[in-house]
Design a protein around this motif. Structure first.
Motif, PDB file in Angstrom:
ATOM      1  N   TYR A 262       0.836  -1.196   0.000  1.00 57.02           N
ATOM      2  CA  TYR A 262       0.000   0.000   0.000  1.00 57.02           C
ATOM      3  C   TYR A 262       0.874   1.250   0.000  1.00 57.02           C
ATOM      4  N   TYR A 263       0.285   2.349  -0.435  1.00 54.74           N
ATOM      5  CA  TYR A 263       1.066   3.556  -0.691  1.00 54.74           C
ATOM      6  C   TYR A 263       1.511   4.273   0.578  1.00 54.74           C
ATOM      7  N   ASN A 264       0.737   4.170   1.644  1.00 58.95           N
ATOM      8  CA  ASN A 264       1.036   4.967   2.838  1.00 58.95           C
ATOM      9  C   ASN A 264       2.482   4.826   3.329  1.00 58.95           C
TER      10      ASN A 264
ATOM     11  N   GLU B  36      -3.852   8.271 -10.421  1.00 53.90           N
ATOM     12  CA  GLU B  36      -2.802   8.788  -9.537  1.00 53.90           C
ATOM     13  C   GLU B  36      -1.417   8.340  -9.993  1.00 53.90           C
TER      14      GLU B  36
ATOM     15  N   GLU C 129       1.909   9.914  -8.814  1.00 56.97           N
ATOM     16  CA  GLU C 129       2.394   9.719  -7.440  1.00 56.97           C
ATOM     17  C   GLU C 129       3.591   8.767  -7.386  1.00 56.97           C
ATOM     18  N   LEU C 130       3.449   7.600  -8.024  1.00 54.73           N
ATOM     19  CA  LEU C 130       4.484   6.574  -7.909  1.00 54.73           C
ATOM     20  C   LEU C 130       4.739   5.829  -9.208  1.00 54.73           C
ATOM     21  N   CYS C 131       3.693   5.582  -9.981  1.00 55.45           N
ATOM     22  CA  CYS C 131       3.847   4.778 -11.188  1.00 55.45           C
ATOM     23  C   CYS C 131       4.846   5.403 -12.165  1.00 55.45           C
TER      24      CYS C 131
ATOM     25  N   VAL D 151       1.169  -1.762  -6.018  1.00 51.62           N
ATOM     26  CA  VAL D 151       0.619  -0.903  -4.968  1.00 51.62           C
ATOM     27  C   VAL D 151      -0.881  -0.828  -5.195  1.00 51.62           C
TER      28      VAL D 151
ATOM     29  N   LEU E  11      -3.342   2.584  -5.432  1.00 49.05           N
ATOM     30  CA  LEU E  11      -3.037   3.711  -6.310  1.00 49.05           C
ATOM     31  C   LEU E  11      -3.645   3.434  -7.685  1.00 49.05           C
TER      32      LEU E  11
ATOM     33  N   ILE F 233       5.135   3.998   1.736  1.00 46.43           N
ATOM     34  CA  ILE F 233       6.037   4.565   0.740  1.00 46.43           C
ATOM     35  C   ILE F 233       5.990   6.091   0.797  1.00 46.43           C
ATOM     36  N   TYR F 234       4.793   6.643   0.934  1.00 47.02           N
ATOM     37  CA  TYR F 234       4.623   8.087   1.023  1.00 47.02           C
ATOM     38  C   TYR F 234       5.359   8.647   2.245  1.00 47.02           C
TER      39      TYR F 234
ATOM     40  N   VAL G  83       8.901   9.219  -1.677  1.00 51.44           N
ATOM     41  CA  VAL G  83       8.918   8.484  -2.937  1.00 51.44           C
ATOM     42  C   VAL G  83      10.300   8.490  -3.582  1.00 51.44           C
TER      43      VAL G  83
END
Length: 277
Positions: A102-104, A135, A138-140, A128, A131, A106-107, A111
């Protein structure tokens, strides 16, 4: 060519699907988790997913929720998960490793820092689950820019209108969730899964792997007939749990029990391999 792409290329030459195995980092402790990781390829795993423990794993069923709780209780953090990958890489430079979660966390980690540290540790990509494509910034997209795969989930409710959006920035492979619900709670309809995999393949050249609900070698073989890979997580995590002592600590049976199940799964997949295809 990335480790993921190379592995699927080799498997295509062998005419068989990949066995993708999942364990939660730090479950029930760091050293046991590392020993289990090392045992997975020897038992027949082709690709490894490592779960990043999180307090609120909304897509996961009871088995993986409990695994995350055990790992967090033992002191597992995202930094220690990357340390786990680094330790695994000392003896294994070839098996693709994907971090799933999950993203939390990583955030919170940051990142940019996370991508640098993950790549240095030997991570090949991410799944993830919270996401969506909307979004991607954010990360992708940062992951792709860093040379790391970003694997997207497709589900039974992902229709042909939505599918191109899901696939747009997906890399490595597509993960098809075979059931509607959380991990490890139902056995998939194998005929329906085969049809869904064929539908997804009409939209992408990426390998399509199937997870959620696969528990036995027989299940794995049934999925492998129509998919490029089979993901098994909850069954492995539950096998680990059943091997623990009354205090939730690892026993001498923990790693062998995991290895035995993975061998059964690998044998099931290999039983439907088609040489020369």
């Amino acid at each position: 060519m990335s480790r993921i792409d190379h592995r699927f290329s080799v498997l295509r030459q062998e005419g068989r699907a990949a066995l993708v195995t999942f364990i939660t980092a730090g479950d029930p402790d760091f050293n046991t988790s590392l020993a289990a990781l090392k045992a997975l390829p020897e038992a027949g795993a082709d690709i490894i997913e490592i779960g990043m423990p999180f307090t609120d794993p909304m897509a996961d069923g009871p088995a993986i929720q409990l695994a995350a709780q055990r790992a967090l209780k033992s002191g597992q953090t995202l930094a220690r998960t990357l340390e786990l990958v680094r330790a695994f890489r000392k003896d294994n430079a070839d098996t693709p490793v994907i971090l799933m979660g999950y993203y939390n966390p990583i955030y919170i980690y940051g990142v940019d820092r996370f991508l640098v540290d993950a790549k240095a540790a030997g991570v090949d990509g991410f799944i993830v689950v919270d996401l969506p494509p909307e979004e991607d910034s954010e990360l992708c997209l940062p992951s792709l820019k860093a040379g790391l795969a970003f694997i997207r989930l497709a589900t039974p409710t992902t229709d042909d209108k939505r599918l191109p959006t899901v696939l747009a920035n997906t890399s490595g492979f597509v993960y098809y969730v075979s059931i509607t619900g959380v991990t490890g709670t139902a056995v998939p309809d194998f005929d329906a899964v085969a049809g869904s995999v064929a539908r997804i393949k009409r939209h992408t050249d990426l390998p399509v792997v199937v997870g959620f609900g696969v528990r036995t070698g027989e299940h794995a073989a049934a999925i492998a007939r129509g998919a490029d890979g089979v993901v098994v997580g909850s069954a492995i995590v539950e096998t680990l749990r059943q091997s623990l002592d009354a205090d939730g600590q690892a026993t001498k049976q923990t790693v062998p029990a995991i290895a035995a199940l993975v061998k059964e799964l690998a044998d099931g997949i290999r039983s439907v391999a088609k040489k020369g295809t």
